[in-house]
Design an enzyme around this catalytic site. Structure first.
Site, mmCIF file in Angstrom:
data_model
loop_
_atom_site.group_PDB
_atom_site.id
_atom_site.type_symbol
_atom_site.label_atom_id
_atom_site.label_comp_id
_atom_site.label_asym_id
_atom_site.label_seq_id
_atom_site.Cartn_x
_atom_site.Cartn_y
_atom_site.Cartn_z
ATOM 1 N N CYS A 108 0.947 -1.257 0.041
ATOM 2 C CA CYS A 108 0.002 0.020 -0.166
ATOM 3 C C CYS A 108 1.008 1.369 0.054
ATOM 4 O O CYS A 108 0.355 2.277 -0.017
ATOM 5 C CB CYS A 108 -0.919 0.071 1.049
ATOM 6 S SG CYS A 108 -1.958 -1.382 1.281
ATOM 7 N N HIS A 232 -2.853 6.900 2.645
ATOM 8 C CA HIS A 232 -3.389 5.766 2.385
ATOM 9 C C HIS A 232 -4.935 5.479 2.804
ATOM 10 O O HIS A 232 -5.209 5.899 3.766
ATOM 11 C CB HIS A 232 -2.347 4.601 2.597
ATOM 12 C CG HIS A 232 -3.129 3.303 2.406
ATOM 13 N ND1 HIS A 232 -3.657 3.093 1.166
ATOM 14 C CD2 HIS A 232 -3.056 2.211 3.076
ATOM 15 C CE1 HIS A 232 -3.915 1.712 1.307
ATOM 16 N NE2 HIS A 232 -3.836 1.220 2.452
ATOM 17 N N ASN A 262 -10.381 -0.154 0.344
ATOM 18 C CA ASN A 262 -8.851 -0.208 0.312
ATOM 19 C C ASN A 262 -8.266 -0.509 -0.774
ATOM 20 O O ASN A 262 -8.392 -1.740 -1.362
ATOM 21 C CB ASN A 262 -8.322 -1.064 1.558
ATOM 22 C CG ASN A 262 -6.652 -0.927 1.782
ATOM 23 O OD1 ASN A 262 -6.052 -0.553 0.584
ATOM 24 N ND2 ASN A 262 -6.264 -1.629 2.762
HETATM 25 O O1 UT7 Z 1 -3.632 -1.342 3.688
HETATM 26 C C1 UT7 Z 1 -2.851 -1.715 4.864
HETATM 27 C C2 UT7 Z 1 -3.230 -2.824 5.308
HETATM 28 N N1 UT7 Z 1 -4.428 -2.883 6.036
HETATM 29 C C3 UT7 Z 1 -4.896 -2.144 7.264
HETATM 30 O O2 UT7 Z 1 -4.308 -0.997 7.452
HETATM 31 C C4 UT7 Z 1 -6.154 -2.671 8.040
HETATM 32 C C5 UT7 Z 1 -5.536 -2.634 9.509
HETATM 33 N N2 UT7 Z 1 -6.587 -3.178 10.479
HETATM 34 C C6 UT7 Z 1 -7.772 -2.630 10.348
HETATM 35 O O3 UT7 Z 1 -8.276 -2.021 9.817
HETATM 36 C C7 UT7 Z 1 -8.851 -3.286 11.582
HETATM 37 O O4 UT7 Z 1 -7.967 -3.795 12.500
HETATM 38 C C8 UT7 Z 1 -9.765 -4.127 11.166
HETATM 39 C C9 UT7 Z 1 -10.801 -3.502 10.349
HETATM 40 C C10 UT7 Z 1 -9.236 -5.293 10.235
HETATM 41 C C11 UT7 Z 1 -10.597 -4.878 12.332
HETATM 42 O O5 UT7 Z 1 -10.853 -4.018 13.070
HETATM 43 P P1 UT7 Z 1 -10.754 -4.021 14.513
HETATM 44 O O6 UT7 Z 1 -11.453 -3.062 15.412
HETATM 45 O O7 UT7 Z 1 -9.202 -4.149 15.071
HETATM 46 O O8 UT7 Z 1 -11.700 -5.302 14.945
HETATM 47 P P2 UT7 Z 1 -11.074 -6.897 15.606
HETATM 48 O O9 UT7 Z 1 -10.242 -7.486 14.768
HETATM 49 O O10 UT7 Z 1 -10.435 -6.526 17.065
HETATM 50 O O11 UT7 Z 1 -12.327 -7.382 15.744
HETATM 51 C C12 UT7 Z 1 -13.334 -6.968 16.412
HETATM 52 C C13 UT7 Z 1 -14.627 -8.173 16.508
HETATM 53 C C14 UT7 Z 1 -13.921 -9.617 16.676
HETATM 54 O O12 UT7 Z 1 -14.926 -10.247 17.397
HETATM 55 P P3 UT7 Z 1 -14.821 -10.572 18.907
HETATM 56 O O13 UT7 Z 1 -13.656 -11.345 19.103
HETATM 57 O O14 UT7 Z 1 -14.678 -9.292 19.859
HETATM 58 O O15 UT7 Z 1 -16.121 -11.404 19.060
HETATM 59 C C15 UT7 Z 1 -13.840 -9.935 15.340
HETATM 60 O O16 UT7 Z 1 -13.834 -11.373 15.367
HETATM 61 O O17 UT7 Z 1 -15.032 -8.029 15.478
HETATM 62 C C16 UT7 Z 1 -15.085 -9.346 14.782
HETATM 63 N N3 UT7 Z 1 -15.011 -9.124 13.291
HETATM 64 C C17 UT7 Z 1 -15.995 -8.887 12.375
HETATM 65 N N4 UT7 Z 1 -17.534 -8.857 12.781
HETATM 66 C C18 UT7 Z 1 -18.192 -8.487 11.682
HETATM 67 C C19 UT7 Z 1 -13.869 -9.292 12.464
HETATM 68 N N5 UT7 Z 1 -14.062 -8.829 11.067
HETATM 69 C C20 UT7 Z 1 -15.487 -8.665 11.289
HETATM 70 C C21 UT7 Z 1 -16.372 -8.161 10.048
HETATM 71 N N6 UT7 Z 1 -17.799 -8.229 10.381
HETATM 72 N N7 UT7 Z 1 -16.004 -8.277 9.019
#
Ligand code: UT7
Length: 307
Positions: A108, A232, A262
């Site tokens: 990215c 980005h 993204n």
């Molecule tokens: O381009 C460069 C590379 N990419 C990035 O920069 C992305 C960087 N990371 C992020 O944007 C975020 O970390 C994410 C959007 C990927 C995830 O957001 P988060 O606030 O860090 O969520 P999390 O991974 O801590 O997950 C929170 C909860 C989890 O459930 P529990 O364990 O709390 O029950 C996940 O299983 O949300 C759940 N979850 C979802 N729920 C509904 C994860 N993905 C999803 C989803 N829909 N798509």
């Protein structure tokens, strides 16, 4: 030595995929995706080559130059159509370019790495360099994996950089890479994108802030002097966290991830295009262009628009 941006172009697929559409097949919801990422919909389709050709052609037209006027093509992509040959020579062929052409893969950060490379090429005798960032991320997404499917999308953006002995748009760069974090975001041969999202998030905020501060210091300005931040487009919360740490209000940041998702190395030129269409790019203004991605890699540049 000076380098000026003399034209820009973009390409996005026609097919719009909404969060509600993803929710039909994935255990997710529009509410979760919007709240955690800021993404409402994304564009899916095309290839790195087909999107890159359209964006490149649009940039040439916008710059008012022809294929014969380009001395080098630097093509940023994380998702080349084939492992070999690189996508750049095929794009060059489609555009009628008769010059050197190569791919750059810095994930990215790719567009900013390509701009940095182009700057170096202009410094060493090339007159005009076409820079394209083009991605077909959807091809490498496991559409049953909600972690990645809600984030990644397709698109392309391009610019023409021209050597200019009197004017300079690119005041400073701060680029870096740290392979110790290589496993945080990967796509193996024949596999799909996988990511430790929370770890990438934390690291992203740190490297964006650090490289932005270095680029600002090298340009001899402060964050207060910036009219625009063109970051980005990975997650609205990453942009908010970085802007907060840099003391930049969000109304100075360009955000297009709500409708494009993204698009990796295409995201900064897509954001620039949006800013220009909304009359947010003015001669003499300072802007910060900043990206981060798999590798990990990061890249910031301070720009002062000369037109
Ligand atoms: O381009 C460069 C590379 N990419 C990035 O920069 C992305 C960087 N990371 C992020 O944007 C975020 O970390 C994410 C959007 C990927 C995830 O957001 P988060 O606030 O860090 O969520 P999390 O991974 O801590 O997950 C929170 C909860 C989890 O459930 P529990 O364990 O709390 O029950 C996940 O299983 O949300 C759940 N979850 C979802 N729920 C509904 C994860 N993905 C999803 C989803 N829909 N798509």
């Amino acid at each position: 030595m000076g380098a000026r941006f003399i034209g820009w172009g973009i390409a996005v697929p026609d097919r719009v995929v909404t969060n509600d559409e993803l929710s039909l097949t994935l255990d997710t919801s529009d509410e979760w995706i919007v709240e955690r990422t800021g993404i409402h919909e994304r564009r899916i389709g095309g290839t790195a080559m087909s999107l890159g050709v359209i964006a490149g052609r649009n940039a040439l037209e916008d710059a008012g130059v022809e294929a014969k006027d380009i001395d080098f093509l630097v093509f940023a992509t994380t998702t080349p159509d084939r492992i070999t040959p690189a996508t750049a020579p095929m794009v060059a062929n489609e555009l009628g370019l008769k010059c050197a052409a190569m791919d750059v893969n810095a994930a990215c950060s790719g567009f900013m790495y390509a701009v940095r490379t182009a700057y170096g090429l202009l410094e060493t005798g090339n007159k005009r360099v076409l820079v394209i960032g083009s991605e077909n991320l959807s091809r490498w997404v496991d559409w049953s994996d909600r972690n990645m499917a809600v984030l990644l999308a397709d698109g392309a953006g391009a610019t023409v950089l021209e050597y200019d002995p009197t004017e300079n748009d690119l005041l400073s760069f701060s680029l870096g890479a740290d392979g110790a974090d290589a496993d945080l975001l990967t796509c193996e041969h024949g596999g799909y994108f996988q990511m430790d999202g929370a770890a990438v998030f934390r690291r992203a905020v740190r490297v964006v802030v650090d490289s932005a501060e270095k680029a600002l210091a090298m340009a001899g300005i402060t964050a207060d002097d910036l009219s625009l931040v063109i970051p980005h487009q990975a997650n609205i919360r990453i942009i908010q966290a970085a802007c907060q740490r840099l003391n930049i209000e969000m109304d100075r940041a360009v955000v297009v991830l709500d409708h494009y998702g993204n698009t990796s190395s295409a995201s900064i030129p897509l954001a620039f295009d949006d800013a220009r269409k909304n009359d947010r790019v003015h001669k003499g203004d300072y802007a910060l262009l900043t990206g981060f991605g798999a590798g990990m890699t990061w890249a910031s540049a301070v720009v002062r628009w000369s037109q």
